[in-house]
Design an enzyme around this catalytic site. Structure first.
Site, PDB file in Angstrom:
ATOM      1  N   ASP A 279       4.005 -55.812  44.782  1.00  0.00           N
ATOM      2  CA  ASP A 279       2.715 -56.409  45.144  1.00  0.00           C
ATOM      3  C   ASP A 279       1.755 -56.364  43.958  1.00  0.00           C
ATOM      4  O   ASP A 279       1.668 -55.347  43.249  1.00  0.00           O
ATOM      5  CB  ASP A 279       2.126 -55.596  46.310  1.00  0.00           C
ATOM      6  CG  ASP A 279       0.824 -56.183  46.827  1.00  0.00           C
ATOM      7  OD1 ASP A 279       0.872 -57.298  47.346  1.00  0.00           O
ATOM      8  OD2 ASP A 279      -0.218 -55.528  46.689  1.00  0.00           O
TER       9      ASP A 279
ATOM     10  N   GLU B 215       5.496 -60.460  42.888  1.00  0.00           N
ATOM     11  CA  GLU B 215       4.391 -61.327  43.318  1.00  0.00           C
ATOM     12  C   GLU B 215       3.684 -61.783  42.045  1.00  0.00           C
ATOM     13  O   GLU B 215       2.695 -61.210  41.615  1.00  0.00           O
ATOM     14  CB  GLU B 215       3.392 -60.589  44.225  1.00  0.00           C
ATOM     15  CG  GLU B 215       2.426 -61.567  44.870  1.00  0.00           C
ATOM     16  CD  GLU B 215       1.079 -60.975  45.270  1.00  0.00           C
ATOM     17  OE1 GLU B 215       0.759 -59.829  44.929  1.00  0.00           O
ATOM     18  OE2 GLU B 215       0.316 -61.716  45.913  1.00  0.00           O
TER      19      GLU B 215
HETATM   20  C1  NOJ Z   1      -0.948 -59.417  47.834  1.00  0.00           C
HETATM   21  C2  NOJ Z   1      -0.516 -59.356  49.260  1.00  0.00           C
HETATM   22  O1  NOJ Z   1       0.453 -60.350  49.481  1.00  0.00           O
HETATM   23  C3  NOJ Z   1      -1.763 -59.553  50.091  1.00  0.00           C
HETATM   24  O2  NOJ Z   1      -1.465 -59.750  51.444  1.00  0.00           O
HETATM   25  C4  NOJ Z   1      -2.643 -58.358  49.876  1.00  0.00           C
HETATM   26  O3  NOJ Z   1      -3.861 -58.541  50.570  1.00  0.00           O
HETATM   27  C5  NOJ Z   1      -2.944 -58.143  48.384  1.00  0.00           C
HETATM   28  N1  NOJ Z   1      -1.787 -58.281  47.557  1.00  0.00           N
HETATM   29  C6  NOJ Z   1      -3.493 -56.763  48.144  1.00  0.00           C
HETATM   30  O4  NOJ Z   1      -2.477 -55.814  48.289  1.00  0.00           O
END
Ligand code: NOJ
Ligand code: CA
Length: 583
Positions: A244, A306
């Protein structure tokens, strides 16, 4: 449109009538019946299993609620493993299920080595791993590397005094002389990225909510603690992680202000370029260390990223100079486009295909942070959201690389956005209303059948309302309908598993065409042609007299028809067929 030199002629049609009939306005033929049982993935036991796989993203809160408390859970996922197997998914990426106050629905982790009771227990995860193994479905967890919850014991210690041994687990700075935050960095979830701790009188830094303080990865003790957590789950049989928010793991230590632009964001904060608190070079060094010191110790384990990048050149950095960083940095770029057009997609996909380190592509078209793809773009006259689901599914599943498929996309699920601020669950939606309505609309319960709450649970009020179309758009109904979005997905995934061309190269054809995105997959002496009409007008692909290719078998078709001399594609039409050179 013309296919340039790759011309082809019709020699085999599954319905002879089509040969002579004029193309109907909407040609819905599904020429290949959906598979009765999903064929096995031939590479399931190899260390590079992920190259032939489909990764299925499950948002546990919304997938299936086994104990009828309104919130989905891990046992709910395990109960639906047969479905996941029948879809042809090879791995589940389960978004965070760790203990958490749920300020950001699990992306605020209070303990990396445990499971939140509302989702289940560690034993439930073990069972999901074991049951998945018997079905060829691996488990990937979500590793929230940028921040923890403010309720994590590390942060509780850290904020207790300036001299606590955990103080440097997080990013603390003195106020400016006037008491204001150390610099102008804004949180992307609204307001300043700094919150003052009244006890120790310093500010802590948070790129997201104040309840999500950023970890200080410059502290070797943070690295050690986080690497240990990653390893803890690998030892339990988890196959890797979706990482993430990797972009924001590091920020500049000189705290240089970000440049401010005209206008304000959805939360009323002046727009700024997060150049000094994201995408720092240290991110790559750290990800390479995670790969080397943790992941590569366990054969076949992977890191998915991500990775929000503006183009393939930026993406390439996440593979690492020797492919020693992330195996699958997701190319999320296609999610944020205002529309999908053939020239633009051709150029972006070619960029990923030709990346300078030969990194394995990974595309995604949806996730739990973005509008569902079926309801993201205007629907051309005569078409429907299902047609958007089918053409985007065809794109995702016929590209080279590893697709990441968000739950419910295979049904053509649409956004079900809150109509009133009182109904909003996602805090950014409450803070940013009405400009930012939050992410509830794309996180509604999975639609299993036509029973109460779409079969999500046994009748308790779900945490988000089920979308109103669930009586007809659900797994049971779509399984029985050969023309459904679900069966279209199953056909395409079976094709990926069985057709040698789908394990081979990707090449754009007819590269000047503005309406139809056309490409070929070639491998094992076979070729598959994919035609996607992304335009709001019909398109024809003529077959000229000097034929050099013939259509052997149409494989997946929607709103398109092969008739003598041409393939006619209605708006959003899809035509996927095996072709062969004429000897
Ligand atoms: C990316 C995640 O996919 C999202 O849902 C989240 O709010 C943010 N990162 C913070 O962790
Ligand atoms: Ca539950």
């Amino acid at each position: 449109m013309s296919l340039g030199r790759s011309l082809f002629r019709v020699t085999l049609l599954s319905a002879a009538a089509m040969l002579f009939a004029p193309a109907p306005a909407s040609a819905q033929a599904m020429l290949q019946p959906p598979p009765k049982a999903m064929p096995a993935n031939p590479t399931v036991d190899q260390n590079d299993w992920w190259k032939r796989s489909v990764i299925y993203e499950v948002y546990p809160r919304s997938f299936a609620d086994s104990n009828n408390d309104g919130i989905g859970d891990i046992q709910g996922i395990t109960r639906h493993l047969d479905y996941i197997q029948s879809l042809g998914a090879d791995a589940i990426w389960m978004t965070p299920m760790f203990p958490s106050p749920q300020a950001d629905f699990g992306y605020d982790v209070a303990d990396y080595d445990n499971v939140d009771p509302q989702f289940g227990t560690v034993a439930d995860v073990d069972q999901l791993v074991a049951q998945g193994k018997t079905r060829g479905v691996k488990l990937l967890l979500d590793f929230v590397v940028n921040h923890t919850s403010d309720q994590h014991p590390w942060f509780q210690q850290s904020k207790s005094s300036r001299t606590n041994p955990y103080r440097d687990f997080y990013v603390w700075h003195d106020p400016k002389p006037d008491g204001s935050p150390p610099n102008n960095w804004a949180s992307i979830f609204g307001g300043s990225a700094w919150t003052l701790d009244p006890v120790t009188k310093q500010y802590y830094y948070h790129f997201f909510y104040p309840q999500q303080p950023d970890l200080n990865w410059r502290n070797p003790k943070v690295e050690k603690a986080m690497f240990d957590a990653a390893e803890w789950w690998l030892k339990r049989g988890v196959y890797g992680y979706r990482l993430d928010a990797v972009d924001t793991m590091f920020e500049r230590t000189d705290l240089k202000d970000n440049k401010v632009y005209p206008g304000v964001d959805a939360f009323g904060v002046p727009n700024q370029d997060h150049v000094n608190n994201s995408k720092q070079p240290e991110v790559h060094t750290e990800l390479q260390r995670l790969r080397q010191m943790v992941i590569d110790k366990y054969p076949g384990r992977i890191l998915v990223g991500e990775t929000w990048t503006s183009d393939a050149q930026e993406l390439v950095q996440y593979y690492g100079p020797r492919n020693n960083e992330l195996q699958l940095p997701m190319f999320l770029n296609l999610i944020s486009l205002p529309g999908l057009t053939a020239p633009d997609l051709r150029q972006r996909i070619t960029g990923v295909e030709t990346n300078s380190v030969g990194g394995w592509p990974s595309f995604a078209l949806s996730n739990h942070d973005s509008r569902r793809v079926a309801s993201r773009y205007p629907v051309p006259a005569g078409a429907s959201t299902d047609d958007w689901a089918k053409i985007t599914g065809a794109l995702l599943l016929t590209l080279r690389g590893t697709p990441v498929l968000y739950y419910g996309e295979e049904l053509g699920m649409v956004n079900n956005d809150p109509q009133r601020i009182e109904d909003v669950q996602d805090v950014i939606g409450k803070k940013g209303w009405p400009k930012e309505k939050g992410r509830d609309g794309e996180r509604t319960p999975m639609q299993w059948d036509a029973s109460a709450n779409a079969g999500f649970n046994a009748g308790a009020k779900p945490w988000l309302p089920v979308a109103p179309d669930y009586k007809t758009r659900n797994v049971a109904a779509e399984s029985a309908d050969p023309h459904s979005v679900l069966n279209f997905y199953r056909t395409l995934i079976a094709l990926r598993r069985t057709h040698p061309a789908m394990a081979g190269d990707w090449k754009a054809v007819d590269t000047d065409d503005r309406q139809v995105l056309a490409y070929q997959r070639s491998g094992g002496g076979k070729t598959v042609l994919v035609l996607l009409n992304l335009d709001a007008k019909p398109a024809d692909v003529p077959i000229e007299k000097t034929q050099t290719m013939e259509v052997l078998q149409p494989l997946a078709v929607n709103r398109a028809l092969l008739i003598s001399g041409r393939v006619h594609l209605d708006p959003l039409g899809v035509y996927v067929a095996e072709i062969t050179p004429i000897p």
